[in-house]
Design a protein around this motif. Structure first.
Motif, PDB file in Angstrom:
ATOM      1  N   THR A  79      57.447  35.706  49.841  1.00 24.94           N
ATOM      2  CA  THR A  79      57.857  36.389  48.606  1.00 24.94           C
ATOM      3  C   THR A  79      57.553  35.508  47.396  1.00 24.94           C
ATOM      4  O   THR A  79      56.985  35.968  46.406  1.00 24.94           O
ATOM      5  CB  THR A  79      59.364  36.719  48.659  1.00 24.94           C
ATOM      6  OG1 THR A  79      59.593  37.623  49.743  1.00 24.94           O
ATOM      7  CG2 THR A  79      59.850  37.346  47.360  1.00 24.94           C
ATOM      8  N   ARG A  83      54.827  36.636  44.721  1.00 23.78           N
ATOM      9  CA  ARG A  83      55.310  36.935  43.368  1.00 23.78           C
ATOM     10  C   ARG A  83      54.665  36.009  42.336  1.00 23.78           C
ATOM     11  O   ARG A  83      54.430  36.414  41.204  1.00 23.78           O
ATOM     12  CB  ARG A  83      56.830  36.793  43.301  1.00 23.78           C
ATOM     13  CG  ARG A  83      57.583  37.804  44.147  1.00 23.78           C
ATOM     14  CD  ARG A  83      57.673  39.142  43.451  1.00 23.78           C
ATOM     15  NE  ARG A  83      58.416  40.089  44.267  1.00 23.78           N
ATOM     16  CZ  ARG A  83      59.327  40.933  43.783  1.00 23.78           C
ATOM     17  NH1 ARG A  83      59.616  40.945  42.491  1.00 23.78           N
ATOM     18  NH2 ARG A  83      59.942  41.774  44.580  1.00 23.78           N
ATOM     19  N   SER A  84      54.402  34.751  42.768  1.00 25.13           N
ATOM     20  CA  SER A  84      53.794  33.827  41.815  1.00 25.13           C
ATOM     21  C   SER A  84      52.280  34.037  41.707  1.00 25.13           C
ATOM     22  O   SER A  84      51.680  33.728  40.685  1.00 25.13           O
ATOM     23  CB  SER A  84      54.109  32.373  42.182  1.00 25.13           C
ATOM     24  OG  SER A  84      53.504  32.016  43.401  1.00 25.13           O
ATOM     25  N   PRO A  86      50.217  37.236  42.547  1.00 24.79           N
ATOM     26  CA  PRO A  86      50.112  38.615  43.061  1.00 24.79           C
ATOM     27  C   PRO A  86      48.698  39.007  43.493  1.00 24.79           C
ATOM     28  O   PRO A  86      48.540  39.970  44.246  1.00 24.79           O
ATOM     29  CB  PRO A  86      50.567  39.484  41.887  1.00 24.79           C
ATOM     30  CG  PRO A  86      51.176  38.555  40.898  1.00 24.79           C
ATOM     31  CD  PRO A  86      50.636  37.190  41.156  1.00 24.79           C
ATOM     32  N   GLU A 115      57.905  43.773  49.618  1.00 26.09           N
ATOM     33  CA  GLU A 115      57.009  42.693  49.197  1.00 26.09           C
ATOM     34  C   GLU A 115      55.600  43.006  49.697  1.00 26.09           C
ATOM     35  O   GLU A 115      55.414  43.434  50.836  1.00 26.09           O
ATOM     36  CB  GLU A 115      57.482  41.358  49.778  1.00 26.09           C
ATOM     37  CG  GLU A 115      58.842  40.887  49.283  1.00 26.09           C
ATOM     38  CD  GLU A 115      58.893  40.594  47.787  1.00 26.09           C
ATOM     39  OE1 GLU A 115      57.834  40.336  47.193  1.00 26.09           O
ATOM     40  OE2 GLU A 115      60.002  40.638  47.225  1.00 26.09           O
TER      41      GLU A 115
ATOM     42  N   GLN C  26      57.597  30.391  35.210  1.00 21.35           N
ATOM     43  CA  GLN C  26      57.008  31.701  35.529  1.00 21.35           C
ATOM     44  C   GLN C  26      57.828  32.492  36.531  1.00 21.35           C
ATOM     45  O   GLN C  26      57.706  33.712  36.605  1.00 21.35           O
ATOM     46  CB  GLN C  26      55.585  31.508  36.079  1.00 21.35           C
ATOM     47  CG  GLN C  26      54.598  30.941  35.081  1.00 21.35           C
ATOM     48  CD  GLN C  26      54.418  31.835  33.864  1.00 21.35           C
ATOM     49  OE1 GLN C  26      54.274  33.044  33.988  1.00 21.35           O
ATOM     50  NE2 GLN C  26      54.452  31.243  32.684  1.00 21.35           N
ATOM     51  N   CYS C  27      58.612  31.790  37.353  1.00 21.99           N
ATOM     52  CA  CYS C  27      59.375  32.483  38.388  1.00 21.99           C
ATOM     53  C   CYS C  27      60.793  31.932  38.462  1.00 21.99           C
ATOM     54  O   CYS C  27      60.984  30.708  38.501  1.00 21.99           O
ATOM     55  CB  CYS C  27      58.738  32.290  39.769  1.00 21.99           C
ATOM     56  SG  CYS C  27      57.117  33.010  39.970  1.00 21.99           S
ATOM     57  N   PRO C  48      61.081  39.460  32.939  1.00 19.98           N
ATOM     58  CA  PRO C  48      60.185  40.628  33.044  1.00 19.98           C
ATOM     59  C   PRO C  48      59.603  41.026  31.692  1.00 19.98           C
ATOM     60  O   PRO C  48      58.453  41.475  31.615  1.00 19.98           O
ATOM     61  CB  PRO C  48      61.101  41.737  33.578  1.00 19.98           C
ATOM     62  CG  PRO C  48      62.216  41.006  34.253  1.00 19.98           C
ATOM     63  CD  PRO C  48      62.417  39.736  33.477  1.00 19.98           C
ATOM     64  N   ARG C  52      56.907  37.834  33.486  1.00 18.53           N
ATOM     65  CA  ARG C  52      57.200  36.788  34.450  1.00 18.53           C
ATOM     66  C   ARG C  52      58.141  37.333  35.521  1.00 18.53           C
ATOM     67  O   ARG C  52      58.589  38.467  35.458  1.00 18.53           O
ATOM     68  CB  ARG C  52      57.833  35.586  33.747  1.00 18.53           C
ATOM     69  CG  ARG C  52      56.961  35.034  32.597  1.00 18.53           C
ATOM     70  CD  ARG C  52      57.563  33.759  32.051  1.00 18.53           C
ATOM     71  NE  ARG C  52      56.991  33.409  30.748  1.00 18.53           N
ATOM     72  CZ  ARG C  52      57.393  32.370  30.035  1.00 18.53           C
ATOM     73  NH1 ARG C  52      58.368  31.579  30.484  1.00 18.53           N
ATOM     74  NH2 ARG C  52      56.838  32.107  28.861  1.00 18.53           N
ATOM     75  N   VAL C  53      58.457  36.488  36.487  1.00 17.90           N
ATOM     76  CA  VAL C  53      59.199  36.961  37.662  1.00 17.90           C
ATOM     77  C   VAL C  53      60.669  36.564  37.592  1.00 17.90           C
ATOM     78  O   VAL C  53      61.001  35.383  37.453  1.00 17.90           O
ATOM     79  CB  VAL C  53      58.583  36.381  38.956  1.00 17.90           C
ATOM     80  CG1 VAL C  53      59.408  36.789  40.168  1.00 17.90           C
ATOM     81  CG2 VAL C  53      57.136  36.829  39.101  1.00 17.90           C
ATOM     82  N   LEU C  55      63.769  37.322  40.261  1.00 17.72           N
ATOM     83  CA  LEU C  55      64.068  37.977  41.531  1.00 17.72           C
ATOM     84  C   LEU C  55      65.431  37.524  42.020  1.00 17.72           C
ATOM     85  O   LEU C  55      65.675  36.332  42.208  1.00 17.72           O
ATOM     86  CB  LEU C  55      62.992  37.651  42.576  1.00 17.72           C
ATOM     87  CG  LEU C  55      63.084  38.412  43.894  1.00 17.72           C
ATOM     88  CD1 LEU C  55      63.075  39.926  43.671  1.00 17.72           C
ATOM     89  CD2 LEU C  55      61.934  38.022  44.810  1.00 17.72           C
ATOM     90  N   ALA C  70      56.780  29.696  45.696  1.00 20.62           N
ATOM     91  CA  ALA C  70      56.173  29.706  44.361  1.00 20.62           C
ATOM     92  C   ALA C  70      55.695  28.308  43.985  1.00 20.62           C
ATOM     93  O   ALA C  70      54.628  28.141  43.398  1.00 20.62           O
ATOM     94  CB  ALA C  70      57.173  30.225  43.330  1.00 20.62           C
TER      95      ALA C  70
END
Lengths: 249, 69, 356
Positions: A79, A83-84, A86, A115, C26-27, C48, C52-53, C55, C70
């Motif tokens: 994930t 996510r980092s 895509p 995902e 970024q995340c 968002p 950026r992420v 979660l 990440a």
């Protein structure tokens, strides 16, 4: 004039020595995944998430970018990777203990979130690397080093049905169980993994391929007998087939 | 007419390939490699191999490295 | 990019979140726990909005492993949590350290042990600085004392993480996380670090890269750990940070970190006004701990008084650094009762009486 009809896939390490036990199906799964990365032109954009168990040594086999996940956390790590980044192609390679015992939470949540990653789960119904202990998928009556009289549902409960559970995750685009017990099933497994990979490429959601696989050493069977066991003992408990397919919609 | 290339050093002697060969030209060897594994060998006096590659696709050790047709 | 700086009224947790955004994070991966929820809530909107992420993970265990994923791609990423939930992350923290990948973890401490409660506390000095994960590794730890420093050291955490490819902790507490005060929010001041020589982005035109911690030979595993500690030596040489107040001529030197250092600073000023020769030594990097620097300042002092919102954790590093050069006493309370300067002044006076 001779035509080359089979060669090692490009992402397999040049002088790769497969270190699994003789007759173990892991090597077949690893090879057909690599063949698909070639066929789908994914080698240069792939990031693999390895896991803990016999599946940990992927870097011995793959000349690919690989990140090692702690035990059970492959879907969480995947994930983070996806996510980092895509635009990358991300798959996990896990055993049934990693995916469905210690990592069941991460696995189900990763699938439910949809995902855009593919999980490959090798189900050999025991903990192979640690010497053949009971796994979440050990079937009733199966003898392991921690169920020496066979798994008793009154004591150890029932095996986890991975694909059946995964199929109720709304975020999963493609879920299938296949096997490596025969040439025909190897071909089918490759087809199923291809569908799963394509679902990721097409951004359709998470995908899971559960592969019934042998552990001749810990099952104390010859490779041939081990394949027979898959057909006779595992098929009835873990039926092969597509459990979820949202890819055509 | 076909031909298989076997890297005997990588063969662990599971002989799954022997079972899938439709022409039964792959045989269990009695010689062992440097790792102590008995290895498979090709016995194809009548040139029956037609390069189906079933053996290579069955081999878990990628010891059958190339198949020609 | 134009350089901007503005004075704003900020809550500590929001300061961290805003600084993370400015730092180019970024995340963000996290799981709710008080007293740090404002960080996740703020970022759930602001990340968002910038493409950026954000979660929300299913657990802290998942969050730290998402961070691991990440981080392996070289992406600036962070998580934030608190105490008992940081405990759940320890395995992943050990992996991130062993993997030599950059990640920022914000720990806003609450009172323990176990569930305890949401009161401010410094009970996780050991957890952070000594590490709760397995094996030989260190976590670079920055301890801010004001909302302004939440900004300053969040920036620095991202920079040091990237610079040394290591895990960096920002160790705050519920008091700092929840308080509001004016602070200057300015642009991220550090250079960007190139990570193209190690980050995972697909093996295009180069051999595959493997990031992992399993090594099946004693030689290789030992070499990897020794390399890790070579890096830690460089961090020790370059990055130790501390502050002092009236430390040179003090008879009693107080040691304190984070929010307590700030309260102690007020107590020291009051003591000086009352003619008492009291000083303060405040470590800002808790690992690496300013051992030599504290040794230097402690030498010749009548007393070192270590003050913490716990039962004596940094105390062990203080004693080790002082190395018998001065007597070391401890004053602390474990669960949520943060000190007033007056309370500390009383303790200082009591200790001074004892010296006579």
């Amino acid at each position: 004039m001779e035509t080359l009809v089979f060669q090692k896939p490009s992402s397999i390490q040049k002088d790769c020595n497969v270190t699994f036990c003789p007759g173990c199906d892991h090597g077949v799964a690893i090879r057909i995944i690599a063949e698909l990365l070639d066929e789908l032109n994914l080698v240069e954009k792939t990031i693999v998430v390895s896991s803990i168990g016999c599946s940990v040594f992927l870097n011995d086999y793959y000349n690919l970018d690989i990140i090692e996940a702690p035990h059970g956390r492959a879907l969480a790590v995947a994930t983070g990777v996806k996510r980092s980044k895509p635009d990358k192609f991300v798959f996990t390679y896990q055993g049934d203990g990693d995916f469905a015992s210690i990592g069941l939470g991460e696995s189900m949540h990763g699938l439910s979130r949809g995902e855009k990653v593919t999980a490959i789960c090798i189900n050999n119904t025991n903990y192979g690397m640690t010497g053949g202990q009971m796994a979440p998928t050990t079937i009733i009556g199966q003898k392991t080093t921690t169920t020496i009289n066979g798994r008793d549902p009154n004591l150890q409960g029932y095996p986890i049905k991975i694909c059946e559970m995964a199929s109720i995750c709304d975020g999963a685009a493609f879920v299938a169980r296949c096997s490596l017990d025969s040439s025909k099933e190897i071909e089918n497994t490759k087809k199923m993994i291809k569908k799963a990979f394509e679902s990721q490429i097409n951004n359709q959601g998470a995908s899971l391929i559960e592969i019934l696989s042998t552990c001749p050493t810990n099952w104390k069977l010859s490779p041939q007998e081990a394949h027979k066991r898959i057909r006779e003992e595992l098929y009835p408990v873990f039926p092969l087939g597509i459990y979820k397919d949202k890819t055509s919609k | 007419m076909g031909r298989v290339v076997i890297d005997k050093e990588k063969c662990k002697g599971c002989f799954l390939c022997v079972d899938v060969c439709p022409k039964k030209i792959l045989k269990k060897g009695t010689n062992y490699n440097s790792k102590g594994n008995y290895t498979v060998y090709v016995d194809d006096p009548n040139n029956e191999c037609f390069g189906c590659a079933l053996c290579a696709k069955r081999c878990p050790d990628m010891a059958i490295t190339e198949v020609y047709r | 990019m134009t350089k901007t700086a503005e004075k704003v009224l900020l809550k500590g947790n929001h300061a961290i979140a805003k600084a993370a955004i400015n730092a180019g994070c970024q995340c963000y991966f996290g799981y709710p726990i008080t007293p740090q929820n404002e960080i996740g809530e703020f970022l759930s909107v602001e990340m968002p909005a910038r493409g950026r992420v954000f979660l929300q993970a299913e657990s802290e265990v998942a969050a730290i492993n998402m961070l691991l994923g990440a981080a392996s791609t070289g992406t600036k990423a962070m998580t934030s949590s608190s105490s008992l939930a940081i405990a759940l992350m320890q395995e992943g923290i050990s992996y991130i350290a062993a993997d030599n990948i950059p990640a920022v973890v914000v720990s806003v401490m609450r009172a323990g042990p176990a569930l305890g409660y949401i009161f401010p506390s410094q009970g996780d000095y050991f957890q952070t600085v000594k590490g709760g994960g397995n094996g030989d590794y260190k976590t670079l730890t920055l301890a801010p004392a004001t909302v302004q420093e939440m900004i300053d050291y969040t920036y620095k955490a991202f920079y040091l993480a990237q610079k040394y490819r290591t895990i960096v902790f920002l160790l705050a507490d519920g008091l700092l996380g929840q308080m509001m005060e004016p602070a200057v929010l300015y642009d991220y001041p550090y250079e960007e670090i190139d990570n193209s020589d190690w980050a995972l982005d697909g093996a295009k035109g180069r051999p595959g890269r493997w990031i992992g911690s399993i090594h099946r030979s004693e030689e290789v595993l030992e070499k990897k750990v020794l390399e890790l500690f070579k890096k830690y030596d460089i961090i020790k040489q370059n990055e130790i940070e501390y502050k002092t107040l009236y430390a040179e001529d003090a008879e009693i030197l107080i040691t304190a970190f984070g929010s307590v250092a700030r309260i102690a600073q007020a107590a020291v000023k009051q003591a000086r006004e009352a003619g008492l020769k009291v000083g303060l030594f405040r470590p800002i990097t808790l690992w690496p701990f300013p051992e030599k620097e504290l040794y230097k300042f402690a030498t010749g002092k009548k007393l070192i008084l270590d003050i913490e919102m716990n039962m004596g954790q940094m105390l062990e590093d203080v004693k080790m650094s002082v190395s018998g050069q001065a007597k070391v006493e401890f004053y602390g309370r474990p669960a949520g009762f943060y000190f007033t300067p007056e309370e500390l002044l009383e303790e200082i006076k009591k200790q001074m009486e004892g010296l006579k």
